[in-house]
Design an enzyme around this catalytic site. Structure first.
Site, short mmCIF file in Angstrom:
data_model
loop_
_atom_site.label_atom_id
_atom_site.label_comp_id
_atom_site.label_asym_id
_atom_site.label_seq_id
_atom_site.Cartn_x
_atom_site.Cartn_y
_atom_site.Cartn_z
CB SER A 73 14.45 -32.36 -19.78
OG SER A 73 13.40 -33.05 -19.17
CE LYS A 124 11.67 -34.06 -21.60
NZ LYS A 124 10.88 -33.22 -20.66
CE1 TYR A 139 10.90 -37.89 -22.20
CE2 TYR A 139 10.41 -39.39 -20.40
CZ TYR A 139 10.61 -38.11 -20.87
OH TYR A 139 10.51 -37.05 -20.00
CE1 TYR A 166 10.16 -29.05 -19.65
CE2 TYR A 166 11.82 -28.55 -18.01
CZ TYR A 166 11.37 -29.31 -19.05
OH TYR A 166 12.13 -30.34 -19.50
CB VAL A 191 15.05 -33.21 -13.17
CG1 VAL A 191 13.78 -32.40 -13.29
CG2 VAL A 191 14.94 -34.53 -13.91
O1 DON Z 1 10.56 -37.79 -17.55
C1 DON Z 1 11.11 -37.21 -16.61
O2 DON Z 1 10.46 -36.77 -15.65
C2 DON Z 1 12.60 -37.05 -16.67
N1 DON Z 1 13.18 -38.13 -17.40
C3 DON Z 1 12.98 -35.76 -17.37
C4 DON Z 1 12.39 -34.52 -16.72
C5 DON Z 1 13.26 -33.33 -16.80
O3 DON Z 1 14.47 -33.39 -16.91
C6 DON Z 1 12.57 -32.03 -16.66
N2 DON Z 1 13.54 -30.95 -16.68
N3 DON Z 1 13.78 -30.01 -16.05
#
Ligand code: DON
Length: 312
Positions: A71, A74, A196, A248, A266
């Site tokens: 993320s 993003k 994405y 978040y 993550v």
């Molecule tokens: O879409 C997802 O779930 C992962 N590609 C990214 C989620 C993420 O990194 C949330 N961050 N803490």
């Protein structure tokens, strides 16, 4: 910003001390496995990199090791979308903290398919759609954009990670199709999801990430190349969103403990900035229950505590 004498700050000493102090925490986090490929990592890793606007850089631990940015990427797609769509972007995605987990579907129906903010997965998928709908060869465009920001042509996608995300990304697919039903996704859903998953699957080091965030600490201008990526006002707005939504449903706790705008992933990375001074990236794969690096948050808390510098 601060009454701390910056000239007296021994940045290397500070990050060496932090690296030592956080070691006992490394075993307490839980490596993400909902994307199976993410579990394929040494949970004892810890890296930290600090990039100052004046060009000095300090690193410690596994700062050169590549990890999955997830993320954190993003922020780069949001930068691209904001510079393309300008304020029209906010007709498609909100600017409020969600107070819900990053992959939650719960608010979307009540709020007519408009995600709360660009950092929860639903919001980042709308942002992805904006980039896909307005650029040719969008995945290569964003990868080259990130390479340019980081000053590293070798930044690459991890293809095994991409395939794993795609194979297990049922919640993201659900979010995208649901928003399409409200008319908030313009392009083909699979194309948007590939973009994405593609940027989330990039591998970068702490050093790459801290360099790539420097423009946000410098009113939208990269301090080394002098290239402008955002207006000062747009950079301010992204930093504000990082503070309120970048981690978040833990954004309040992160602001309380760290006091900086920051973005987690993550994969265990967290990038943060101190406007007018520096950007920093920490990485440690073990996560807390909100999906933020447990040791990474502690390391950033120690950084602002030891240096006495935050945005407050
Ligand atoms: O879409 C997802 O779930 C992962 N590609 C990214 C989620 C993420 O990194 C949330 N961050 N803490």
């Amino acid at each position: 910003m601060t009454d701390v004498n910056l000239k007296d700050t021994d940045w290397q000493l500070v990050i060496n001390q932090i690296t030592d102090e956080v070691k006992p925490l490394l075993q307490h986090g839980k490596v993400a496995d909902y994307i199976p490929e993410l579990a394929n990592v040494d949970s004892n890793s810890f890296g930290i990199s600090v990039s100052l606007l004046d060009g000095r850089e300090y690193t410690c631990g596994d700062a050169q090791m590549k990890f999955s940015v997830q993320s954190i990427s993003k922020v780069f797609s949001l930068t691209k979308a904001f510079s393309i769509l300008q304020d029209d972007l906010w007709k498609r995605v909100g600017k409020e903290p969600s107070g819900n987990p990053f992959n939650s579907l719960i608010q979307l129906e009540n709020e007519n398919g408009k995600p709360r903010n660009p950092f929860i997965n639903a919001g980042a998928i709308v942002v992805a759609d904006c980039v896909v709908s307005h650029t040719e060869d969008s995945l290569n465009t964003i990868i080259n954009f990130i390479r340019e920001l980081a000053g590293n042509k070798d930044i690459k996608m991890n293809h095994a990670m991409f395939r794993s995300e795609k194979a297990f990304g049922h919640r993201n697919a659900a979010l995208a199709h649901f928003m399409k039903s409200y008319g908030n996704i313009e392009s083909d859903v699979d194309e948007v999801l590939d973009f994405y998953f593609g940027h989330c699957s990039l591998s970068m080091s702490c050093e790459d990430v801290s360099r790539a965030f420097l423009f946000l600490a410098n009113h939208g201008i990269h301090p080394i190349s002098k290239r402008r990526y955002l207006t000062a006002s747009q950079a301010k707005r992204i930093n504000s969103l990082l503070l309120t939504c970048g981690t978040y449903d833990a954004a309040g706790d992160f602001a309380f403990r760290v006091g900086l705008p920051g973005k987690s992933g993550v994969g265990g990375g967290i990038a943060a900035i101190i406007p007018g001074l520096l950007s920093i990236c920490v990485w440690s794969p073990g996560l807390d229950k909100h999906g933020n690096s447990l040791t990474g948050v502690k390391a950033l808390e120690l950084f602002t505590t030891k240096t006495g510098i935050s945005i407050f």
